[in-house]
Design a protein around this motif. Structure first.
Motif, short mmCIF file in Angstrom:
data_model
loop_
_atom_site.label_atom_id
_atom_site.label_comp_id
_atom_site.label_asym_id
_atom_site.label_seq_id
_atom_site.Cartn_x
_atom_site.Cartn_y
_atom_site.Cartn_z
N ILE A 51 0.84 -1.20 0.00
CA ILE A 51 0.00 0.00 0.00
C ILE A 51 0.87 1.24 0.00
CG2 ILE A 51 -1.68 1.31 1.32
CD1 ILE A 51 -2.86 -1.09 -0.11
N ALA A 52 2.00 1.20 0.77
CA ALA A 52 2.91 2.35 0.81
C ALA A 52 3.55 2.59 -0.55
CB ALA A 52 3.98 2.12 1.88
N SER A 74 2.21 1.68 -3.46
CA SER A 74 1.13 2.08 -4.38
C SER A 74 0.77 3.55 -4.20
CB SER A 74 -0.10 1.19 -4.15
OG SER A 74 -1.17 1.60 -4.96
N GLU A 75 0.78 4.03 -2.97
CA GLU A 75 0.39 5.41 -2.70
C GLU A 75 1.58 6.36 -2.70
OE1 GLU A 75 -1.80 5.34 0.91
OE2 GLU A 75 -3.49 4.18 0.07
N ILE A 135 4.16 6.63 -0.60
CA ILE A 135 4.50 7.17 0.72
C ILE A 135 6.02 7.16 0.89
CG2 ILE A 135 4.22 6.82 3.20
CD1 ILE A 135 1.54 5.50 2.60
N HIS A 186 8.62 5.11 -1.77
CA HIS A 186 8.24 5.88 -2.95
C HIS A 186 9.25 5.72 -4.09
CE1 HIS A 186 11.18 8.35 -0.88
NE2 HIS A 186 11.30 9.12 -1.98
N ASN A 237 -8.05 -2.07 1.87
CA ASN A 237 -6.69 -2.36 1.39
C ASN A 237 -6.65 -3.65 0.59
OD1 ASN A 237 -5.70 -0.04 2.57
ND2 ASN A 237 -5.00 -1.08 4.45
N LYS A 289 -8.15 -3.07 -2.78
CA LYS A 289 -7.24 -2.27 -3.59
C LYS A 289 -6.12 -3.14 -4.18
CE LYS A 289 -4.00 1.62 -3.13
NZ LYS A 289 -4.53 2.43 -4.23
N GLU A 348 -5.63 -3.90 -8.18
CA GLU A 348 -4.44 -3.41 -8.89
C GLU A 348 -3.58 -4.56 -9.43
OE1 GLU A 348 -2.30 -0.73 -6.43
OE2 GLU A 348 -3.85 0.83 -6.47
#
Length: 785
Positions: A718-719, A721-722, A724, A730, A772, A775, A779
């Motif tokens: 999730i980190a 994907s977003e 972060i 990132h 989550n 998601k 994806e």
């Protein structure tokens, strides 16, 4: 005219038979005649089906299936799979248990318990011989000997209870050792380098009351089971092989004489004394081999007998005796010398310093083999020929032998093209051709022609031959003994080739490389000026300080490449390879210790190689130790350093170490000056994959922490994907992540498990978890997969 009449009569008879059959099918007979019609039509249909389906029925016949099984067993006899070996061991263990159980049931007779229902049937002698061969082939020779003693004991027990057994209706036949039994044990003893044990087995066999010279003289034991043991040529060849392995050419020659003379003298050893020697491997005492030979009857020697005697003469350094055996073989009516005969003789040239050390003798034998006996040489023959030239320091003749082999190879390729209808030249490789190339490289290295040895090494793949561990060892040995300026660099190239091909250095190569690196680090002539060093296209002289720096750099390079080669591509932590990986890891740290003793400072590349070895072994304590040494030496870890530690944490199933390493890599101080070569660590997809692998592998071993660890996997994705920035997620490319199946599989495994735990999750966290999961599944398209 008579011929026409005979044909006409035959035609009329045929028509009459067809009409009779047609009438039998057309008209309905009375009920009393119905069975006869059924029988007639059945016979006719069977005859027709037998005639038309003869080929198909043949494939299903018992004879065909039996032949097919025999062919398949012969095909597998050369190389057995681990599954086949395991099946044979299980079968052998069952036979061993059956024999022991039968012995125990017979020993109950001492208590006067005569119950036929409790007596276990002995396994057959054929089954016991097969079990002996299986145990011997697996290397458990002591177990094979125990089974052998149980076989002998069973015969003695049955003989001692003969009067009681005669009252029983059950027929008891013990597995009395036969000639096959002794031959099987002797051959396995020789294969396991227990030649003296094989001799004691032979002595035990010829002392047995079943031996043909003892049948009329030793009946006091009352052993009435088993056929007479009469040595055949196969058993004699095994005895000859024992003499060969012991290097006893005198006994080998006398054994040949005994085969031709055949004057048998019975062996006079006491049987009672033999029976006391249960431990064949430790029983001592010397004995004249002549008494073991004179029991052999007159037999016709074969090619194996003479080749083995030649081997005995060569091992004993008796080259003249081997050549005399060759002369006997030339005039033998039953067989002629073969490729093995000449290969053995050629390889012996040059080993005897007293006589026949001229390589021309080897070439004469080689020409005689081809021209007089039309024997086509193989790679082993060329290897022996070239090796002789190398031992005699004649590298020119060694290269001549190599050219002869290449011409023979090209000739056979052309012959295969002519025999091929399509005219396609097939790639032809001689047996053990790589050995001939290795011998040529070794000959050039010993003669100081290192450049030629390097060219040969590089040329091998053009002839579809690839270097092995012995080829690399021969080249590195020549390079390390050379005084050429580029010898160390070429040696490193060989080590890199070994690393790419997964070839680990041998003990000799390992020691030689350690010695060479230590010599570079402790050069006694650093006070002098080096003769010349190449920089670009110029040769310049350097002072001793610069030479010391260059030698140190070369020493570090040698140590680093040695570490990498020791931990080759097949160095992994597996249950079956744990001992091998521990041994390799110990060698790695011995190299590091050697560097410290010689005041050689490892660089970060060298430390990374050590970390790679520790990571593949999954040794966490070694990883931490190396990281501490890096810090103490004032070196800055690079991206490869952190990757190897993460890999070690994943293999060791230690997510705590993986997280600590990830955090340390992000927080390590980096110099921001423009002249600095140090770069800030940015995690990539490979590092992210190793982090997830540490979570997943630890979860498989810790069920109580599975939900917690899988949640870490989900949160990490999730980190990413977003985007972060926490923990540097990132920097990981999301599109590349979706294409990496291994990473997607681990995320899918965690998502699937967490979905099953939703009903048991706290209500405050459940919506976030469900969102989550949806998601991730959307994806990564996990539902469709």
């Amino acid at each position: 005219m008579s011929t026409i009449r005979r044909k006409s009569v035959s035609l009329l008879i045929g028509i009459f038979c067809l009409l009779e059959v047609k009438l039998a099918y057309t008209f309905t007979l009375p009920s009393s005649s119905q069975p006869a019609l059924t029988s007639t039509t059945t016979k006719l249909s069977v005859a027709q089906s037998t005639t038309t389906n003869d080929v198909s029925n043949k494939k299903h016949s018992p004879w065909y299936q039996k032949s097919k099984r025999k062919w398949a067993s012969r095909k597998r006899r050369g190389a057995k799979t681990p599954e086949e070996i395991q099946k044979q061991l299980i079968k052998a263990e069952k036979i061993e248990a059956s024999l022991n159980a039968a012995l125990k049931s017979l020993e109950r007779m001492r208590n006067n318990i005569f119950d036929e229902s409790n007596i276990v049937k002995f396994p057959s002698i054929r089954e016991c011989n097969g079990a002996l061969a299986t145990f011997g082939d697996s290397g458990d020779f002591k177990r094979a000997l125990n089974l052998f003693w149980a076989m002998r004991k069973s015969a003695m027990v049955v003989s001692s209870y003969q009067s009681d057994i005669s009252q029983m209706t059950t027929l008891i036949i013990p597995p009395v050792p036969t000639l096959v039994t002794y031959s099987t044990l002797m051959s396995r003893a020789v294969a396991l380098k227990k030649e003296k044990v094989a001799l004691r087995l032979w002595r035990l066999m010829i002392s047995s009351p079943s031996f043909y010279t003892n049948r009329n003289t030793r009946t006091s034991t009352g052993m009435k089971f088993g056929a007479p043991i009469v040595p055949d040529i196969r058993a004699v060849n095994i005895l000859m092989n024992v003499f060969a392995k012991l290097g006893d050419s005198t006994s080998a020659k006398k054994l040949i004489d005994q085969l031709y003379n055949g004057r048998v003298i019975p062996y006079a050893e006491s049987l009672d004394q033999i029976n006391k020697e249960h431990d064949l491997e430790s029983s001592g005492g010397r004995e004249d081999p002549i008494s073991l030979i004179q029991v052999v009857p007159q037999l016709e020697p074969n090619i194996v007998t003479y080749n083995t005697m030649i081997d005995a003469c060569i091992r004993a350094g008796d080259f003249d005796g081997a050549m005399d055996a060759l002369e006997h073989m030339k005039y033998n009516k039953h067989f002629s010398p073969d490729i093995y005969t000449y290969t053995s003789l050629i390889s012996a040239v040059g080993r005897n310093t007293r006589r026949r050390s001229d390589p021309n003798v080897a070439f004469e034998l080689f020409d005689e083999m081809i021209n007089d006996f039309q024997i086509r040489p193989n790679g082993m023959a060329y290897c022996a020929l070239i090796d002789v030239c190398g031992r005699c320091r004649r590298s020119d003749l060694a290269l001549k032998g190599l050219r002869m082999m290449l011409r023979e190879k090209a000739k056979r390729s052309r012959d295969s093209k002519k025999s091929n209808k399509k005219g396609i030249v097939q790639s032809f490789t001689l047996e053990n051709e790589v050995g001939a190339w290795t011998a040529a490289i070794d000959a050039c290295g010993k003669a100081g022609r290192v450049d030629t040895a390097i060219r040969l090494f590089q040329t091998m793949p053009k002839f579809d031959v690839y270097p092995n561990i012995y080829t690399c060892g021969a080249l590195t040995d020549g390079l390390l003994k050379s005084n050429e300026e580029n010898s160390i660099d070429e040696c490193m190239n060989v080590l890199r080739y070994m690393e790419e091909e997964g070839i680990k250095p041998s003990e000799v190569m390992y020691t030689s490389l350690i010695t060479s690196a230590s010599k570079l680090a402790t050069d006694e002539h650093r006070g002098e000026v080096i003769k010349s060093t190449v920089f670009g296209d110029k040769k310049v002289s350097l002072p001793s300080d610069d030479k010391e720096r260059l030698d140190m750099e070369k020493a570090v390079t040698v140590y680093t490449e040695l570490i990498r080669s020791v931990t080759g591509s097949d160095f992994k932590s597996k249950k079956g390879d744990k001992e091998n990986s521990d041994s390799s890891l110990m060698k790695v740290f011995l190299v590091l210790q050697e560097m410290k003793e010689n005041d050689v400072q490892p660089d970060i590349a060298c430390y990374n190689a050590i970390l790679q070895a520790s990571a593949k072994a999954g040794n966490v304590s070694r990883l931490r130790d190396v990281m501490d040494r890096i810090q103490m030496d004032g070196l800055t870890p690079n991206s490869n350093t952190w990757k190897e530690v993460l890999r070690g944490a994943a293999i060791a199933r230690d997510s705590t170490l993986a997280e600590a390493t990830w955090a340390q890599a992000l927080s390590t101080h980096h110099n921001d000056n423009e002249d600095s070569y140090e770069e800030k660590w940015y995690p990539g997809l490979d590092e992210f994959d190793l982090l997830l692998s540490a979570y997943v592998r630890e979860a498989s071993r810790s069920p109580d922490r599975m939900e917690f660890l899988y949640s870490k996997v989900l949160d990490a994705y999730i980190a990413v994907s977003e985007g972060i920035e926490t923990k540097g997620f990132h920097n990981i490319n999301l599109n590349r992540l979706k294409k990496k199946s291994r990473t997607v599989k681990m995320i899918g495994q965690a998502t699937k498990f967490l979905r099953s735990t939703i009903p048991y999750v706290d209500e405050t966290y459940k919506p976030t978890l469900q969102a989550n999961i949806r998601k991730v599944e959307r994806e990564l398209d996990l539902n469709s997969s």
